[in-house]
Design a protein around this motif. Structure first.
Motif, short mmCIF file in Angstrom:
data_model
loop_
_atom_site.label_atom_id
_atom_site.label_comp_id
_atom_site.label_asym_id
_atom_site.label_seq_id
_atom_site.Cartn_x
_atom_site.Cartn_y
_atom_site.Cartn_z
N LEU A 134 13.07 34.56 24.41
CA LEU A 134 11.70 34.61 23.92
C LEU A 134 10.96 33.33 24.28
O LEU A 134 9.85 33.36 24.83
N SER A 135 11.57 32.18 23.99
CA SER A 135 10.92 30.91 24.31
C SER A 135 10.87 30.67 25.81
O SER A 135 9.89 30.12 26.33
N ILE A 136 11.91 31.08 26.53
CA ILE A 136 11.94 30.89 27.98
C ILE A 136 10.85 31.70 28.66
O ILE A 136 10.14 31.21 29.55
N LEU A 137 10.66 32.95 28.24
CA LEU A 137 9.65 33.80 28.87
C LEU A 137 8.23 33.37 28.48
O LEU A 137 7.30 33.49 29.28
N CYS A 138 8.07 32.86 27.27
CA CYS A 138 6.76 32.31 26.90
C CYS A 138 6.44 31.09 27.76
O CYS A 138 5.29 30.91 28.20
N ASP A 139 7.46 30.28 28.02
CA ASP A 139 7.28 29.13 28.90
C ASP A 139 6.96 29.59 30.33
O ASP A 139 6.13 28.98 31.02
N THR A 140 7.60 30.66 30.75
CA THR A 140 7.33 31.23 32.08
C THR A 140 5.89 31.70 32.17
O THR A 140 5.21 31.48 33.18
N GLN A 172 11.37 38.74 12.33
CA GLN A 172 10.61 39.40 13.39
C GLN A 172 9.12 39.04 13.34
O GLN A 172 8.51 38.76 14.38
N PHE A 173 8.55 39.07 12.14
CA PHE A 173 7.12 38.78 12.04
C PHE A 173 6.82 37.37 12.53
O PHE A 173 5.88 37.15 13.30
N GLU A 174 7.61 36.39 12.12
CA GLU A 174 7.38 35.02 12.52
C GLU A 174 7.49 34.85 14.03
O GLU A 174 6.70 34.13 14.65
N GLN A 175 8.47 35.52 14.61
CA GLN A 175 8.67 35.41 16.07
C GLN A 175 7.50 36.04 16.82
O GLN A 175 6.99 35.46 17.80
N GLU A 178 4.31 33.91 16.67
CA GLU A 178 4.30 32.78 17.59
C GLU A 178 4.05 33.22 19.03
O GLU A 178 3.50 32.46 19.83
N THR A 179 4.45 34.44 19.36
CA THR A 179 4.41 34.90 20.74
C THR A 179 3.05 35.49 21.13
O THR A 179 2.56 35.26 22.25
N VAL A 180 2.44 36.23 20.23
CA VAL A 180 1.20 36.95 20.56
C VAL A 180 0.08 36.03 21.05
O VAL A 180 -0.57 36.34 22.06
N PRO A 181 -0.19 34.88 20.41
CA PRO A 181 -1.26 34.02 20.94
C PRO A 181 -0.99 33.55 22.37
O PRO A 181 -1.92 33.42 23.18
N VAL A 285 -8.83 38.98 8.66
CA VAL A 285 -7.52 39.51 9.06
C VAL A 285 -6.69 38.39 9.68
O VAL A 285 -5.49 38.24 9.39
N ALA A 286 -7.32 37.57 10.52
CA ALA A 286 -6.62 36.46 11.15
C ALA A 286 -6.11 35.47 10.10
O ALA A 286 -5.01 34.91 10.24
N SER A 287 -6.89 35.25 9.06
CA SER A 287 -6.46 34.36 7.97
C SER A 287 -5.22 34.92 7.28
O SER A 287 -4.30 34.18 6.92
N THR A 288 -5.20 36.24 7.08
CA THR A 288 -4.05 36.88 6.46
C THR A 288 -2.80 36.71 7.30
O THR A 288 -1.70 36.47 6.79
N VAL A 289 -2.98 36.82 8.62
CA VAL A 289 -1.84 36.77 9.54
C VAL A 289 -1.37 35.35 9.79
O VAL A 289 -0.18 35.04 9.68
N PHE A 290 -2.31 34.46 10.11
CA PHE A 290 -1.94 33.11 10.57
C PHE A 290 -2.06 32.04 9.49
O PHE A 290 -1.62 30.91 9.70
#
Length: 352
Positions: A134-140, A172-175, A178-181, A285-290
């Motif tokens: 997950l972190s490697i592909l985000c870096d990619t 899962q939610f936390e991961q 972090e990935t979606v943005p 909604v963004a406040s609720t999520v982030f």
């Protein structure tokens, strides 16, 4: 010399590029034995530089079949090497940090190069595990700002992320949060490039990721986490819908297909057409999520409000999209005509 001999394309096997690749790959197992991190970095750097040289040669002479074949056979040999069950895990881990970037650069040459890059990344996902990848592909993905053909380059890591996300078993939610943005920032950057025209593949993968998040969300047992993830998925879908609408010809069948798929997921997120044009508040909604980090993430969600409006417009002009969203446009229009409180918020004049 016969005519057939003149036409024969030299084989990569036994050639200088093949010998160089073999030399580098033969030194890779030593990565698990040596404690010198500099020696390890040098070996991986040699491999990356070798691939870059093949890529440069292919792109500089696109009609040269020998150079293209040499590049493809090199990727094929690397894929076979990584697939080896006897390959030490430390070697796999070391290669996983740089090879996804190196092979993704080839994706724009042709479909077979794209498929091979995806296959190599898939092998790393199998052997390294989802959380590491997950972190490697985000870096990619983040490296896309340094490559020329970013739209083609990001397709393999996006494809990998769609598989990694559904494989995560904890937090899962936390991961995903972090990935979606990271994904949306890269999508937005690619879409802002005026010369990027071949975006269908990019958006296909973006929709795959939406489907993966939907699958994760649907299986969550924790109700609070599931609702937050549904809200995040809704933001993701609306941002993607705005980008698709802006960059792909609305008359194209691919555009209608992408919008229909996104609209189906939007329906799952509880984003009815009435709510999107009357009560949907992306900031809330963004406040609720982030939470407290909302302001740091609003840049990647800059087109969500447009996506909400466009979602309803698409349902208005396309029966196929409205059906995918499980919406009755006649009932929506009637409700807005009859309810003055809702009607004043409706951004388009209702006619007929």
């Amino acid at each position: 010399m016969s005519l057939s001999a003149e036409r024969e394309t030299p084989s990569f096997r036994g050639s200088e590029p093949h010998n160089n690749l073999q030399r580098i790959l033969q030194s890779c197992p030593k990565l698990a034995e040596v404690g010198d991190s500099n020696e390890s970095k040098n070996t991986i750097s040699d491999l990356v530089n070798f691939l870059d040289s093949l890529l440069d040669a292919t792109l500089s002479d696109p009609d040269n079949e020998y150079k293209e074949n040499s590049a493809f056979e090199a990727l094929s040999e690397i894929h076979q090497y990584i697939c080896s069950p006897s390959l030490d895990q430390e070697v796999v881990d070391a290669l996983s940090f740089e090879l996804p970037k190196a092979v993704s650069k080839f994706a724009g040459i042709s479909r077979k190069f794209l498929d091979m890059a995806i296959s190599i990344i898939d092998q790393f996902i199998v052997k390294c595990g989802p959380r590491d990848m997950l972190s490697i592909l985000c870096d990619t993905l983040g490296y896309s700002s340094k490559v020329t053909n970013a739209a083609s380059y990001i397709v393999p890591p996006l494809s990998g992320l769609s598989k990694v996300l559904i494989s995560i078993r904890r937090r899962q939610f936390e991961q995903v949060k972090e990935t979606v943005p990271i994904i949306l920032n890269v999508l937005k950057a690619v879409c802002l490039e005026p010369d990027e025209e071949e975006l269908d593949n990019v958006f296909d993968r973006a929709v795959e990721i939406a489907n993966s998040i939907y699958e994760v969300c649907d299986k969550l047992v924790d109700n609070a986490a599931r609702e937050k993830l549904r809200a995040l998925l809704g933001l993701y879908v609306l941002q993607c819908l705005a980008l698709v609408s802006a960059r792909i010809d609305y008359k194209a069948s691919s555009c209608h297909s992408l919008v229909s798929q996104l609209s189906r997921i939007s329906s799952y997120c509880g984003l009815s057409y009435l709510s999107l044009v009357t009560t949907y508040d992306s900031d809330a909604v963004a406040s609720t999520v982030f939470g407290e980090n909302k302001d740091d993430c609003m840049g990647c969600l800059s087109h969500v409000k447009n996506g909400a409006a466009l979602s309803v417009i698409w349902g208005h002009v396309s029966e196929e999209v409205a059906q995918a969203a499980k919406e009755d446009m006649i009932a929506v229009k009637d409700e807005l005509r009859d309810n003055q409180i809702k009607r004043w918020r409706y951004p388009w004049k209702m006619r007929g």
